[in-house]
Write an enzyme that holds these catalytic residues in place. Structure first.
Site, PDB file in Angstrom:
ATOM      1  N   ASN A  50       0.828  -1.212   0.000  1.00 15.21           N
ATOM      2  CA  ASN A  50       0.000   0.000   0.000  1.00 15.21           C
ATOM      3  C   ASN A  50       0.858   1.256   0.000  1.00 15.21           C
ATOM      4  O   ASN A  50       0.593   2.212  -0.741  1.00 15.21           O
ATOM      5  CB  ASN A  50      -0.898   0.022   1.240  1.00 15.21           C
ATOM      6  CG  ASN A  50      -2.057  -0.960   1.160  1.00 15.21           C
ATOM      7  OD1 ASN A  50      -2.345  -1.517   0.104  1.00 15.21           O
ATOM      8  ND2 ASN A  50      -2.715  -1.183   2.275  1.00 15.21           N
ATOM      9  N   ARG A 408      -5.152   1.411 -13.106  1.00 14.24           N
ATOM     10  CA  ARG A 408      -3.786   1.612 -12.629  1.00 14.24           C
ATOM     11  C   ARG A 408      -3.098   0.307 -12.250  1.00 14.24           C
ATOM     12  O   ARG A 408      -3.621  -0.497 -11.490  1.00 14.24           O
ATOM     13  CB  ARG A 408      -3.781   2.575 -11.438  1.00 14.24           C
ATOM     14  CG  ARG A 408      -2.386   2.906 -10.926  1.00 14.24           C
ATOM     15  CD  ARG A 408      -2.441   4.042  -9.929  1.00 14.24           C
ATOM     16  NE  ARG A 408      -2.711   5.302 -10.590  1.00 14.24           N
ATOM     17  CZ  ARG A 408      -3.321   6.338  -9.994  1.00 14.24           C
ATOM     18  NH1 ARG A 408      -3.751   6.220  -8.765  1.00 14.24           N
ATOM     19  NH2 ARG A 408      -3.510   7.454 -10.652  1.00 14.24           N
ATOM     20  N   HIS A 438     -15.332   2.521 -15.156  1.00 11.05           N
ATOM     21  CA  HIS A 438     -15.198   1.799 -13.892  1.00 11.05           C
ATOM     22  C   HIS A 438     -16.465   1.030 -13.531  1.00 11.05           C
ATOM     23  O   HIS A 438     -16.463   0.260 -12.571  1.00 11.05           O
ATOM     24  CB  HIS A 438     -14.853   2.803 -12.776  1.00 11.05           C
ATOM     25  CG  HIS A 438     -14.400   2.180 -11.502  1.00 11.05           C
ATOM     26  ND1 HIS A 438     -15.140   2.241 -10.331  1.00 11.05           N
ATOM     27  CD2 HIS A 438     -13.286   1.472 -11.188  1.00 11.05           C
ATOM     28  CE1 HIS A 438     -14.500   1.610  -9.361  1.00 11.05           C
ATOM     29  NE2 HIS A 438     -13.381   1.132  -9.849  1.00 11.05           N
ATOM     30  N   ARG A 568     -14.265   2.235   4.447  1.00  8.04           N
ATOM     31  CA  ARG A 568     -13.059   1.454   4.718  1.00  8.04           C
ATOM     32  C   ARG A 568     -11.801   2.304   4.747  1.00  8.04           C
ATOM     33  O   ARG A 568     -10.970   2.159   5.631  1.00  8.04           O
ATOM     34  CB  ARG A 568     -12.895   0.367   3.656  1.00  8.04           C
ATOM     35  CG  ARG A 568     -11.710  -0.568   3.922  1.00  8.04           C
ATOM     36  CD  ARG A 568     -11.358  -1.397   2.701  1.00  8.04           C
ATOM     37  NE  ARG A 568     -10.576  -0.653   1.734  1.00  8.04           N
ATOM     38  CZ  ARG A 568     -10.785  -0.666   0.419  1.00  8.04           C
ATOM     39  NH1 ARG A 568     -11.788  -1.364  -0.072  1.00  8.04           N
ATOM     40  NH2 ARG A 568     -10.030   0.026  -0.400  1.00  8.04           N
TER      41      ARG A 568
END
Length: 726
Positions: A50, A408, A438, A568
């Protein structure tokens, strides 16, 4: 807001600050001893992965803005330079916590459990012989040692490639001072090399770069190795090009992918034990400031610890396997299409098997009565059965696929899918110039047994990826509803022909109607609250950042609407501020499965409405992508969303963190409220439901202080105050 106020100076939490808070929540899972040991290692690896993406995209973007001279104050009230300074301090602190978790918690516990990552000097003779044999056979042929001198300039180090730097001195007398050597660690080889074990049940590994360092003298004969250290460079991975000027979007993206590997350096990771001269030479070469150098107290690139999770054959140190619930058709239905003519189907993944979605596409490909298939692809797996089904279907049907080339880090694979699909006869499009596609849609046109031409649709919140569907929570709606399928048909016309419709109802479509529709629904709840009617908003998503939506939620809170947000990741809203967001609560759930579903509930004065879709409340989702949010109409499915799915998320006390107004998150059990609540994990509950061992009746009832209740509307806060302090 006056200077003596105890409330934050700004009513928006910074995007990057909030993201760092999210990654800390993932790190908490690595630190949580209630998780199985190898799962904790996996969580630690995820935090490193991340952080890599955050630095090569967000931090790189900040550096680019600063370099371009931007000094503007953003919605959070700070300049790009101030944001970068705060982030840099935060990232260094976070890295310290990562390595403390590895060195002080995980590695000792693994060693005790018989899973050991050993240094060369810790190996026995047998292990050393095996490691040396592996090096000579598999590693040495792939290595290219380089010495930096006027004839050999510094090599072009690829983005995130692990390398070894060596400070070298010629053994021959009279030669110049030390020179730098660089060896790139081959990406084709495992980062953790398994070793023969000294006892049953023990699994030993050595890091690949440790093995290479041990044998470095053989690559640099005639040199004395003064010092050596592993390092890694992170580069700017943003893609920069003007789509409007591109002759071929596919070729332009392919070209820019090559440039990504060579972007400007934005971070240098290097072992803390590295000689100061090595660090200085590398820093100068990569044109980095001192604060862009990150000294590690252990192996460079903790994301590679994911290999330990996959390579250690220790199921006892992992979560118990989970078998999802398989869709069962009504025994009177002839097939899935017959079932969908009588009812909609809602699937909650991964608890409901994704095989039903794969089967929907495969059935369409094989069914001679299906005339055409249209589908969007954002991310998929390398061995996707859906991909194969679309290729097969193209032999006898009209098949149209909208492939998003700029998903990405999946750009290269999507280019391959696009070309392979075109070769098979599929009509491939790349959506609207300037917008990412998307939305998750699959539309079939079928001639049914009664002779009727009917549309069937799948609408989802997650990608068409059977692999990630095993550990992402998402929702799928399978339907033949005429209004919904007509809306999906209009969306495909928009994607393939840029044919804009005045109304996509009952769907909300970004960037055309989605933002205004959500703000209208929030405003409607606000008016209901003012009129004393039932008003409640529950919204579950990945991220919340769009300022216009936040302002609408603040206004709703001030009117007395109870707002429960389950977010989240990034969340810019500040809950619980007196007179501003008293009635807003924000939860974040981080656990075994990645929370990815988007669900939106509006009480609507008793006429409840439920929506699901692909969009978060982010500027990019609302204005820069093609997104679709769809209604769930069937009363039984709405009851499931309300009484089982949303109720379980709101009752979670094990994996839930609550957001405070200062931007910090606290576990429910660490708050005063948590002391009176039973331990309840929503994800564990959903697994039990899938296994037939639990139902909505098993969800704990919220205590009185957690129950939504009417509030007296607060005094309206001015729009100026809602955005920033005076």
């Amino acid at each position: 807001m006056n200077a003596r106020s105890t409330q934050p100076q700004n009513l928006l939490i910074g995007r990057d600050e909030s993201w760092m808070q999210f990654n800390r929540r993932v790190l908490e899972e690595a630190q949580d001893t209630s998780n199985p040991l190898l799962e904790r290692v996996k969580f630690l690896a995820i935090t490193a992965s991340n952080l890599d993406e955050f630095i090569e995209i967000r931090v790189a973007g900040l550096l680019q803005r600063i370099e371009d001279g931007y000094t503007d104050i953003g919605p959070e009230g700070v300049t790009p330079q101030q944001t970068l300074e705060a982030l840099t301090e935060d990232m260094h602190s976070f890295m310290t916590q990562q390595y403390a978790c590895w060195n002080q918690e995980l590695q000792p516990a693994l060693h005790e459990a018989g899973v050991r990552v050993l240094g060369w000097n810790e190996l026995g003779d047998t292990a050393k012989e095996a490691a040396t044999s592996f090096y000579q056979r598999e590693v040495d042929p792939l290595l290219t040692p380089i010495t930096i001198d006027p004839a050999h300039p510094f090599p072009r180090v690829l983005n995130k490639a692990l390398c070894i730097a060596l400070l070298l001195r010629r053994k021959r007398k009279g030669t110049a001072g030390p020179v730098l050597g660089v060896v790139t660690v081959p990406r084709a080889l495992p980062r953790l090399v398994p070793l023969p074990c000294c006892s049953p049940g023990t699994h030993d590994f050595i890091l690949l770069h440790d093995l290479i360092e041990k044998h470095a003298a053989g690559m640099y004969r005639g040199y004395e190795i003064l010092s050596k250290a592993a390092f890694r460079v992170t580069r700017n991975s943003n893609l920069y090009f003007q789509e409007e000027e591109a002759r071929s979007l596919l070729e332009t993206v392919r070209t820019e992918l090559h440039n990504r590997r060579k972007g400007d350096a934005v971070r240098l990771e290097i072992e803390r034990r590295a000689d100061a001269e090595i660090i200085d030479r590398l820093r100068i070469n990569f044109e980095l400031d001192e604060l862009q150098v990150y000294r590690t107290d252990g192996p460079v690139n903790l994301s590679r610890l994911m290999n330990l999770y996959s390579d250690a054959p220790r199921p006892d140190l992992k979560f118990a396997p989970f078998v999802p619930h398989e869709l069962r058709l009504n025994r009177k239905s002839a097939d899935l299409f017959d079932e969908l003519r009588h009812r909609d189907i809602l699937l909650h993944h991964p608890y409901d098997s994704y095989d039903a979605v794969v089967g929907y596409i495969e059935s369409a490909a094989a069914d001679p009565n299906v005339i055409s298939i249209k589908q969007t692809l954002y991310r998929t797996s390398s061995d996707s059965p859906m991909f194969r089904a679309l290729v097969d279907a193209a032999q006898s049907k009209e098949v149209t696929v909208v492939v998003e080339l700029m998903a990405r880090f999946d750009e290269a694979s999507n280019i391959r899918w696009a070309r392979d699909l075109e070769d098979a006869g599929v009509q491939v499009f790349h959506g609207i110039v300037g917008l990412k596609t998307h939305c998750k849609l699959a539309l079939l046109v079928r001639r049914d047994p009664d002779g009727t031409i009917r549309r069937y649709a799948h609408l989802g919140t997650g990608n068409y990826n059977p692999n990630t569907a095993r550990f992402y929570t998402d929702l799928s709606l399978l339907t033949s509803d005429a209004a919904i399928t007509a809306g999906v048909h209009s969306v495909f016309n928009y994607l393939t022909a840029h044919s804009e419709s005045d109304d996509y109802a009952p769907l909300f479509v970004a960037p055309l109607t989605l933002a205004e529709s959500f703000i209208r629904l929030i405003a409607r709840e606000t008016e209901h609250a003012k009129a004393g009617q039932p008003a409640h908003i529950i919204a579950k998503m990945n991220s919340l950042l769009e300022q216009s939506v936040i302002e609408a939620l603040y206004a709703a809170s001030q009117a007395g609407v109870q707002v429960d947000l389950i977010v989240r990741g990034i969340c810019a809203i500040r809950p619980g501020l007196k007179g501003v967001s008293d009635n807003i609560r924000v939860r974040s759930i981080v656990g075994r499965f990645l929370e990815h579903s988007r669900i939106f509930y509006f009480a609507n004065a008793g006429e409840e409405e439920f929506y699901c879709g692909s969009a978060d409340w982010m500027p990019r989702n609302l204005f820069e992508r093609c997104e679709v949010v769809f209604p769930v109409k069937d009363a039984q499915l709405c009851a499931r969303l309300r009484n089982e799915i949303l109720a379980a998320y709101l009752a979670d006390t094990v994996k839930t963190r609550l957001l405070a107004g200062d931007g910090k998150y606290h576990r429910v059990r660490e708050t005063a409220l948590g002391k009176s609540l039973p331990a309840f994990s929503s994800q564990d509950f959903f697994m039990r439901v899938a296994e037939g061992k639990a139902s909505a009746d098993d969800i704990p009832k919220l205590p009185e202080e957690e129950q939504p209740k009417p509030k007296v509307p607060a005094k309206k806060v001015s729009s100026r105050r809602r955005v920033a302090a005076d």
